[in-house]
Design a protein around this motif. Structure first.
Motif, short mmCIF file in Angstrom:
data_model
loop_
_atom_site.label_atom_id
_atom_site.label_comp_id
_atom_site.label_asym_id
_atom_site.label_seq_id
_atom_site.Cartn_x
_atom_site.Cartn_y
_atom_site.Cartn_z
N LEU A 149 0.93 -1.23 -0.03
CA LEU A 149 0.08 -0.03 0.10
C LEU A 149 0.74 1.22 -0.09
CD1 LEU A 149 -2.88 1.13 0.04
CD2 LEU A 149 -2.49 1.23 2.72
N TYR A 150 1.80 1.29 0.82
CA TYR A 150 2.74 2.38 1.07
C TYR A 150 3.47 2.70 -0.52
CZ TYR A 150 6.93 5.03 2.13
OH TYR A 150 7.91 6.21 2.29
N THR A 151 3.92 1.61 -0.99
CA THR A 151 4.75 1.65 -2.22
C THR A 151 3.90 2.13 -3.33
OG1 THR A 151 6.30 -0.20 -1.43
CG2 THR A 151 6.49 0.27 -3.92
N GLY A 152 2.66 1.60 -3.42
CA GLY A 152 1.57 1.76 -4.33
C GLY A 152 1.24 3.39 -4.41
N ILE A 153 0.96 3.84 -2.98
CA ILE A 153 0.91 5.41 -2.89
C ILE A 153 1.89 6.06 -3.30
CG2 ILE A 153 0.41 7.14 -1.24
CD1 ILE A 153 -1.31 5.25 0.32
N CYS A 154 3.24 5.76 -2.96
CA CYS A 154 4.33 6.64 -3.25
C CYS A 154 4.32 6.68 -4.93
CB CYS A 154 5.50 6.09 -2.79
SG CYS A 154 5.68 6.49 -0.99
N LEU A 155 4.10 5.51 -5.54
CA LEU A 155 4.34 5.24 -6.97
C LEU A 155 3.43 6.18 -7.79
CD1 LEU A 155 6.12 3.90 -9.30
CD2 LEU A 155 4.23 2.23 -8.95
N ILE A 156 2.25 6.07 -7.01
CA ILE A 156 1.29 6.99 -7.93
C ILE A 156 1.58 8.50 -7.81
CG2 ILE A 156 -1.35 7.83 -7.88
CD1 ILE A 156 -1.90 4.65 -6.94
N GLN A 157 2.07 8.95 -6.71
CA GLN A 157 2.23 10.30 -6.40
C GLN A 157 3.41 10.68 -7.28
OE1 GLN A 157 2.87 10.86 -2.17
NE2 GLN A 157 0.83 11.53 -1.73
N TRP A 158 4.32 9.63 -7.27
CA TRP A 158 5.61 10.01 -8.22
C TRP A 158 5.34 10.12 -9.60
CZ3 TRP A 158 8.63 7.19 -11.69
CH2 TRP A 158 9.85 7.59 -11.80
N GLY A 214 5.74 13.69 -9.69
CA GLY A 214 7.19 13.82 -9.76
C GLY A 214 7.75 13.66 -8.45
N LYS A 215 6.91 13.75 -7.56
CA LYS A 215 7.51 13.67 -6.09
C LYS A 215 6.40 13.10 -5.28
CE LYS A 215 5.90 18.47 -4.96
NZ LYS A 215 6.32 19.55 -4.68
N GLU A 216 7.04 12.46 -4.03
CA GLU A 216 6.02 12.01 -3.05
C GLU A 216 6.03 12.65 -1.81
OE1 GLU A 216 6.56 9.87 -0.45
OE2 GLU A 216 8.65 10.06 -0.39
N THR A 217 4.90 12.66 -1.19
CA THR A 217 4.88 13.59 0.05
C THR A 217 4.33 12.62 1.21
OG1 THR A 217 2.47 14.06 -0.78
CG2 THR A 217 4.13 15.42 -1.54
N ILE A 218 3.87 11.26 1.31
CA ILE A 218 3.56 10.48 2.11
C ILE A 218 4.68 10.30 3.18
CG2 ILE A 218 4.06 8.22 1.06
CD1 ILE A 218 1.11 7.68 2.45
N SER A 219 5.97 10.12 2.68
CA SER A 219 6.95 10.11 3.70
C SER A 219 7.18 11.06 4.84
CB SER A 219 8.31 9.85 2.92
OG SER A 219 8.24 8.68 2.06
N ARG A 220 6.51 12.31 4.18
CA ARG A 220 7.03 13.28 5.15
C ARG A 220 5.80 13.36 6.20
NH1 ARG A 220 7.51 17.48 0.83
NH2 ARG A 220 8.53 16.28 -0.45
N LYS A 221 4.40 12.85 6.01
CA LYS A 221 3.54 12.67 6.86
C LYS A 221 3.62 11.56 7.91
CE LYS A 221 0.61 14.68 3.41
NZ LYS A 221 -0.54 14.72 2.60
N ILE A 222 4.55 10.54 7.66
CA ILE A 222 4.74 9.66 8.51
C ILE A 222 5.64 9.83 9.89
CG2 ILE A 222 5.42 7.17 8.90
CD1 ILE A 222 4.77 6.67 5.87
N PRO A 223 5.53 9.97 11.25
CA PRO A 223 6.20 10.38 12.02
C PRO A 223 7.73 9.52 12.12
CG PRO A 223 4.24 9.34 12.93
CD PRO A 223 4.21 9.34 11.24
N ILE A 224 8.72 9.79 12.31
CA ILE A 224 9.99 9.14 12.18
C ILE A 224 9.95 7.98 13.52
CG2 ILE A 224 11.23 10.77 13.80
CD1 ILE A 224 12.86 9.05 11.01
N GLU A 225 9.08 8.18 14.46
CA GLU A 225 9.00 7.29 15.57
C GLU A 225 8.51 6.05 15.09
OE1 GLU A 225 7.86 10.49 15.72
OE2 GLU A 225 9.26 11.20 17.36
N ALA A 226 7.47 6.13 13.94
CA ALA A 226 7.05 4.76 13.46
C ALA A 226 7.88 4.01 12.68
CB ALA A 226 6.01 5.45 12.25
N THR A 227 8.92 4.55 12.15
CA THR A 227 10.01 3.73 11.51
C THR A 227 10.81 3.16 12.64
OG1 THR A 227 10.36 5.58 9.82
CG2 THR A 227 12.13 4.20 10.08
N TYR A 228 10.97 3.85 13.56
CA TYR A 228 11.95 3.33 15.17
C TYR A 228 10.98 2.10 15.47
CZ TYR A 228 14.95 7.35 14.67
OH TYR A 228 15.82 8.35 14.38
N VAL A 229 9.76 2.20 15.54
CA VAL A 229 8.81 1.15 16.25
C VAL A 229 9.04 0.19 15.23
CG1 VAL A 229 6.46 0.59 16.55
CG2 VAL A 229 7.23 2.72 17.57
#
Length: 153
Positions: A97-106, A110-125
């Motif tokens: 789902l994440y990859t698909g959304i990023c790909l559609i946005q790109w 020409g750029k994806e914005t979902i990565s900026r909306k995900i808090p860095i803490e989620a990556t650490y978890v």
């Protein structure tokens, strides 16, 4: 250097849409070829897909069984895929789902914005879960032995 690759970018510095479409189709062809190869080559019957960590240490890494799980998913054997790598089976829909959304946005912008909306803490978890999973699946006590990649008969 900008003039050298000017044909690739527009005025805003974004990869031009026709080139993005070509890149998308080339990446799709590569993914299709890899999936087709995995569909016809069972990792259980060959030695082309091995885990280096398991071969060197004897311990299962968090990704052990992912190749066999992917093969099972391609063949519609979801229970068997879950037995090979439960974490992959749980995370795969979210990664898709994440990859698909990023790909559609790109493709569209020409750029994806979902990565900026995900808090860095989620990556650490998520990283903590993967590391904990890698540790727990090597504990040789009953409930944890279910996490080891096991072939279903």
């Amino acid at each position: 250097m900008k003039k050298r690759f000017a044909w690739m970018y527009d005025e805003a510095g974004v990869v031009k849409r026709p080139l993005r479409i070509i890149i998308f189709f080339l990446a799709s062809l590569i993914l299709l070829a890899e999936s087709r190869f995995l569909y016809y080559h069972n990792p259980k019957e060959s030695t082309w897909l091995i885990c280096v960590i398991h071969e060197l240490t004897g311990y299962y890494c968090p990704g052990c069984g992912s190749g066999r799980a992917s093969y099972s998913i391609l063949h519609g054997q979801f229970y068997e895929a879950f037995r090979y790598n439960p974490l992959l089976c749980i995370l795969l829909p979210w990664i898709g789902l994440y990859t698909g959304i990023c790909l559609i946005q790109w493709l569209l912008k020409g750029k994806e914005t979902i990565s900026r909306k995900i808090p860095i803490e989620a990556t650490y978890v998520l990283l903590g879960i993967v590391i904990l999973y890698g540790i727990v699946r090597n504990i040789d006590v009953y409930p944890f032995t279910l996490l080891a990649p096991i072939s279903v008969k």
